[in-house]
Design an enzyme around this catalytic site. Structure first.
Site, PDB file in Angstrom:
ATOM      1  N   ASP A  66       0.828  -1.209   0.000  1.00  0.00           N
ATOM      2  CA  ASP A  66       0.000   0.000   0.000  1.00  0.00           C
ATOM      3  C   ASP A  66       0.863   1.261   0.000  1.00  0.00           C
ATOM      4  O   ASP A  66       0.525   2.266  -0.604  1.00  0.00           O
ATOM      5  CB  ASP A  66      -0.923   0.007   1.227  1.00  0.00           C
ATOM      6  N   CYS A  67       1.983   1.173   0.726  1.00  0.00           N
ATOM      7  CA  CYS A  67       2.835   2.371   0.802  1.00  0.00           C
ATOM      8  C   CYS A  67       3.874   2.428  -0.329  1.00  0.00           C
ATOM      9  O   CYS A  67       4.374   3.498  -0.663  1.00  0.00           O
ATOM     10  CB  CYS A  67       3.514   2.455   2.166  1.00  0.00           C
ATOM     11  N   TYR A  68       4.217   1.258  -0.882  1.00  0.00           N
ATOM     12  CA  TYR A  68       5.159   1.200  -2.018  1.00  0.00           C
ATOM     13  C   TYR A  68       4.498   0.418  -3.151  1.00  0.00           C
ATOM     14  O   TYR A  68       4.772  -0.765  -3.338  1.00  0.00           O
ATOM     15  CB  TYR A  68       6.465   0.501  -1.607  1.00  0.00           C
TER      16      TYR A  68
END
Lengths: 500, 128
Positions: A130-132
């Site tokens: 989700d963050c990368y």
């Protein structure tokens, strides 16, 4: 008694009165003036080495892509770098090979290309989070595009190194270069009297935090190197330096034929001459430094030592083992080691380089242990067939044929009266003799140069020999060359199939 | 003097070396010979004073002759003067000078190629 401090020497560097010499120059000064006179005269001795240092590499931070990627695997010019840290950090190691070009290009060359200012292709893959969210990226970048680029070498500056030679009858391609058959040459490494650690073997001035010259940059010692073995004069150092300050004059990728790639590192440590004991030790000569000549034809951890020689003998171009004169040459460059020592000498003279006091000691007691191996390694004696038939050289070919048929095996070791191996005959040799209507004795058709193994050899050695010589069986002989069994490729395949 | 001879496939079967030796009376030393479908390639060595007539004799037989002033080329930008080439060379072409640099004695080279694989820096190549 002469006593100086690092601060006093740095003050002399500042006011331009410092006296700096290379370790080779110091040897002569100590010889002429004695340690006391030399300590009065000289403030700093610069050492030098320039050679293949496989345990080298660099940490790079590429910055974040948009959308960002947490690199799971990353390649630079098709050479994989270790990406198991954070998102866009990677460690490129000198010996990692290119996936497309193999041994001709590797991590060492990537480092050289970066230092040369060349553009390098980056390719990375990721699983996406989700963050990368990003799952792959391809880009090209140069050294000035990356954030940090720090060379961090786990093991550099080997105090001395073993000399490699080869008593076998075939050429060996090793990390020391090509070793010619029958002791055809001997290859050494290390700069002898210029060696950084031989100029301060007690680690009186060299420690954690010592500022050094690393590949043109001003780097630091960060601790003892891996495999540090100070009690055998085989000390090593872990070092770091800014890749962005380095020059290809002092760092080069290299490939060793049929071995792989490495990095040639130029490294110099300045030794502050604080007192006459330190001065005395920097007076070391090539003749004072001995090292072992090892036989690399024995593919085991402890290789037999054939002789002990000095760097003076090695640098003379030839050494003598037994009655044989063997040509020597170096894998490291003395010419470049001198350039490294002279470059640091000039930088100190010009006030571009100041000495640092170490903040911690390097151990003088570390022991270099072998690997603990669980899961026992099968040995030849565990797998070989024993109680096999042998034959004497003066027996007729017909008789040999009968014995091979009776015994149901393909190989018959030929032994002398006292049981020593003198040859081997195979079912094939006999068929050939029959086809050519050859009659006579076994000794006329046997192979005399027999490749053998020892019962205590690991089976990997037997497997490598079978493959290397393209043969199907090896007689197993003891130290007196008495035949105690035979190991065949069938024995080894059964072992792999879990048959025995 | 060393020279590189190229034979085209049409003349490859002829005993050209023997003919040249008989005609010129010069003892030709063969350093290296390879033959394949594209023709033959030979490296020979003859005394400097006889080079001219040997070249003339080969050329009259349709052999392409290139004299090798430098049979081996050292690429200065790549060489770090380690000396890995020194002990593998069968004819002692390379040696250390007093300053530690490696020098080349070109006339001894027989183009065997041993130094090419020994060089960790790709700093040597054979001239063609």
């Amino acid at each position: 008694m002469v006593e100086k401090t690092v601060q006093e020497i740095n003050q002399k560097i500042r006011d331009g009165s410092v006296h700096v010499v290379t370790a080779e120059e110091m040897t002569e000064i100590v010889e002429t003036l004695g340690p006391k006179g030399a300590a009065k005269e000289v403030d700093v001795v610069t050492t030098g080495t320039f050679g293949a240092m496989c345990s080298s590499g660099a940490i790079l931070n590429f910055g974040h892509a948009d959308p960002p990627i947490k690199m799971q695997k990353v390649w630079l010019n098709d050479v994989e770098a270790y990406a198991g840290l954070a998102a866009v950090d990677a460690y490129i190691g000198a010996t990692q090979l290119s996936e497309s070009r193999g041994m001709e290009y590797g991590g060492g060359h990537v480092i050289e290309d970066l230092v040369a200012g060349k553009s390098v292709e980056l390719r990375a893959i990721a699983y996406g989070t989700d963050c990368y969210p990003r799952r792959n990226i391809e880009t090209s970048l140069t050294l000035s595009d990356v954030n940090q680029a720090v060379m961090i070498n786990p093991r550099n500056a080997y105090q001395r190194y073993n000399v490699a030679t080869n008593s076998s009858d075939r050429i060996l391609h090793t990390y020391m270069g090509p070793l010619l058959p029958n002791l055809g040459n001997a290859i050494y490494s290390g700069s002898g009297a210029l060696s950084p650690l031989f100029n301060d073997p007690t680690y009186a001035t060299i420690g954690i935090g010592t500022r050094i010259f690393l590949c043109g940059a001003h780097g630091y010692i960060i601790g003892e190197g891996t495999q540090h073995d100070p009690t055998h004069n085989l000390g090593t150092l872990m070092v770091q330096g800014n890749l962005k300050e380095m020059s290809t004059d002092f760092v080069r990728g290299a490939s060793l034929y049929k071995y792989g790639t490495t990095l040639y590192v130029g490294l110099s440590i300045p030794i502050p001459i604080l007192n006459e004991n330190i001065a005395k030790r920097t007076g070391i000569k090539d003749a004072d430094i001995s090292t072992n000549v090892l036989d690399y034809s024995v593919p085991r951890r402890s290789r037999p030592t054939l002789a002990r020689v000095t760097y003076e003998e090695l640098k003379s171009g030839g050494i003598v083992i037994g009655k044989k004169e063997i040509r020597t040459s170096s894998l490291s460059s003395l010419h470049k080691a001198r350039e490294v020592a002279e470059t640091l000498r000039e930088r100190i003279k010009k006030g571009e380089f100041y000495l640092s006091e170490p903040v911690g000691k390097i151990s003088t007691k570390t022991v270099f242990k072998p690997m603990r191996q669980t899961g026992g390694l099968p040995l030849v004696k565990d797998v070989m067939t024993d109680g096999i038939g042998t034959i004497k050289p003066d027996v007729s070919i017909e008789e040999a044929a009968k014995r091979i048929i009776k015994g149901g095996f393909n190989h018959l070791p030929v032994v002398s009266d006292d049981g020593r191996l003198v040859g081997i005959v195979t079912a094939w040799d006999i068929s050939k003799a029959v086809a050519m209507k050859k009659r006579g004795k076994v000794e006329q058709i046997m192979t005399r140069k027999v490749i053998v193994v020892s019962p205590s050899d690991p089976i990997d050695i037997a497997a490598r020999k079978l493959e290397q010589y393209n043969i199907s069986a090896l007689p197993v002989v003891d130290a007196k060359r008495k035949v105690i069994g035979i190991i065949t490729s069938e024995d080894l395949s059964k072992l792999l199939a879990g048959g025995t | 003097m060393k020279m590189l001879l190229h034979f085209n496939p049409q003349i490859i079967k002829k005993p050209l070396i023997a003919e040249v030796v008989l005609e010129t009376g010069v003892l030709v030393n063969i350093n290296k010979a390879t033959i394949d479908t594209a023709g033959g390639k030979l490296i020979i060595n003859v005394p400097d004073k006889d080079a001219k007539k040997v070249i003339k004799s080969f050329k009259s037989r349709g052999v392409d002759v290139v004299t090798l002033e430098k049979p081996i080329i050292m690429i200065d930008e790549e060489c770090v003067h380690c000396g890995a080439c020194i002990s593998v060379c069968p004819t002692n072409v390379f040696k250390y000078e007093a300053d530690g640099s490696v020098s080349v004695d070109y006339k001894e080279c027989i183009q065997c190629g041993a130094c090419i694989t020994a060089c960790p820096h790709n700093a040597l190549k054979l001239s063609e």
